[in-house]
Design an enzyme around this catalytic site. Structure first.
Site, PDB file in Angstrom:
ATOM      1  N   ASP A   7       0.891  -1.161   0.000  1.00 25.47           N
ATOM      2  CA  ASP A   7       0.000   0.000   0.000  1.00 25.47           C
ATOM      3  C   ASP A   7       0.933   1.215   0.000  1.00 25.47           C
ATOM      4  O   ASP A   7       1.397   1.651   1.052  1.00 25.47           O
ATOM      5  CB  ASP A   7      -0.890  -0.023   1.241  1.00 25.47           C
ATOM      6  CG  ASP A   7      -1.839   1.162   1.293  1.00 25.47           C
ATOM      7  OD1 ASP A   7      -2.185   1.705   0.225  1.00 25.47           O
ATOM      8  OD2 ASP A   7      -2.219   1.551   2.407  1.00 25.47           O
ATOM      9  N   GLU A  67      -1.856  -1.685  -4.573  1.00 20.21           N
ATOM     10  CA  GLU A  67      -3.113  -0.954  -4.723  1.00 20.21           C
ATOM     11  C   GLU A  67      -2.996  -0.060  -5.939  1.00 20.21           C
ATOM     12  O   GLU A  67      -2.000   0.623  -6.132  1.00 20.21           O
ATOM     13  CB  GLU A  67      -3.389  -0.114  -3.476  1.00 20.21           C
ATOM     14  CG  GLU A  67      -4.727   0.592  -3.545  1.00 20.21           C
ATOM     15  CD  GLU A  67      -5.055   1.333  -2.270  1.00 20.21           C
ATOM     16  OE1 GLU A  67      -5.914   0.856  -1.525  1.00 20.21           O
ATOM     17  OE2 GLU A  67      -4.438   2.374  -2.029  1.00 20.21           O
ATOM     18  N   ASP A 139      -2.229   0.989   7.530  1.00 18.65           N
ATOM     19  CA  ASP A 139      -1.438   0.827   6.313  1.00 18.65           C
ATOM     20  C   ASP A 139      -1.038  -0.633   6.116  1.00 18.65           C
ATOM     21  O   ASP A 139      -1.061  -1.151   5.001  1.00 18.65           O
ATOM     22  CB  ASP A 139      -0.204   1.734   6.338  1.00 18.65           C
ATOM     23  CG  ASP A 139      -0.583   3.208   6.359  1.00 18.65           C
ATOM     24  OD1 ASP A 139      -1.452   3.605   5.563  1.00 18.65           O
ATOM     25  OD2 ASP A 139      -0.007   3.962   7.164  1.00 18.65           O
TER      26      ASP A 139
END
Length: 167
Positions: A7, A67, A139
């Site tokens: 991420d 992502e 996160d």
């Protein structure tokens, strides 16, 4: 399959190493690469790349899942996130790894069952699905969710829902 999921962000890049398949998964490692605010952006990006390079060398993942680009209201935030994503992609490409990207809504749909789930819901479901003793930082939870979405995408029945992109 061993997956490194990321991420990306300049100051707090979430990462997860998960091994398994679409039926059973376990977390090997997860956390956040934290970069101090005082570090200039160029050095922060280099630190993200180095941190991911070290994870790749340590765990030898087979693929990297990231992502995909998200829509943000601030141009500055968009540029910053794009730069962190680039550092991630370069680290993976340098290692010769296949890279897959997933839209945030598709990740949430795969893990929570709701594409509009909040960060707390994602963290809760990741903890439950992986049998973790603690709820990971947001996160790290997002990175774990990305890895779970990638493994779910290996199931032919779910792959069309997630629409993975190999980049």
């Amino acid at each position: 399959m061993k997956v490194l999921a990321v991420d990306p962000a300049i100051r707090n890049t979430g990462y997860a190493i998960i091994e398994g398949d679409q039926h059973k998964q376990f977390a090997i490692d997860y956390g956040v690469i934290r970069i101090p605010q005082k570090l200039p952006q160029s050095k922060a990006l280099a630190a993200v790349r180095t941190g991911l390079k070290n994870l790749i060398q340590q765990y030898e993942p087979e693929v990297v899942a990231v992502e995909g680009i998200i829509y943000v209201q601030s141009m500055r935030t968009a540029i910053s996130m794009g730069a962190a994503r680039a550092a991630t992609l370069i680290a993976a490409a340098d290692a010769g790894l296949e890279i897959y990207e997933y839209a945030p809504k598709k990740i949430k749909q795969a893990v929570v069952g709701n594409g509009n789930a909040g960060k707390d819901q994602v963290a809760f479901m990741v903890r439950a699905l992986l049998g973790l003793n603690e709820t990971p930082a947001h996160d790290a939870a997002d990175a774990l969710a990305i890895a779970l979405a990638h493994l779910a995408a290996q199931d032919p029945l779910k792959a069309s829902i997630l629409q993975m992109k190999n980049i």
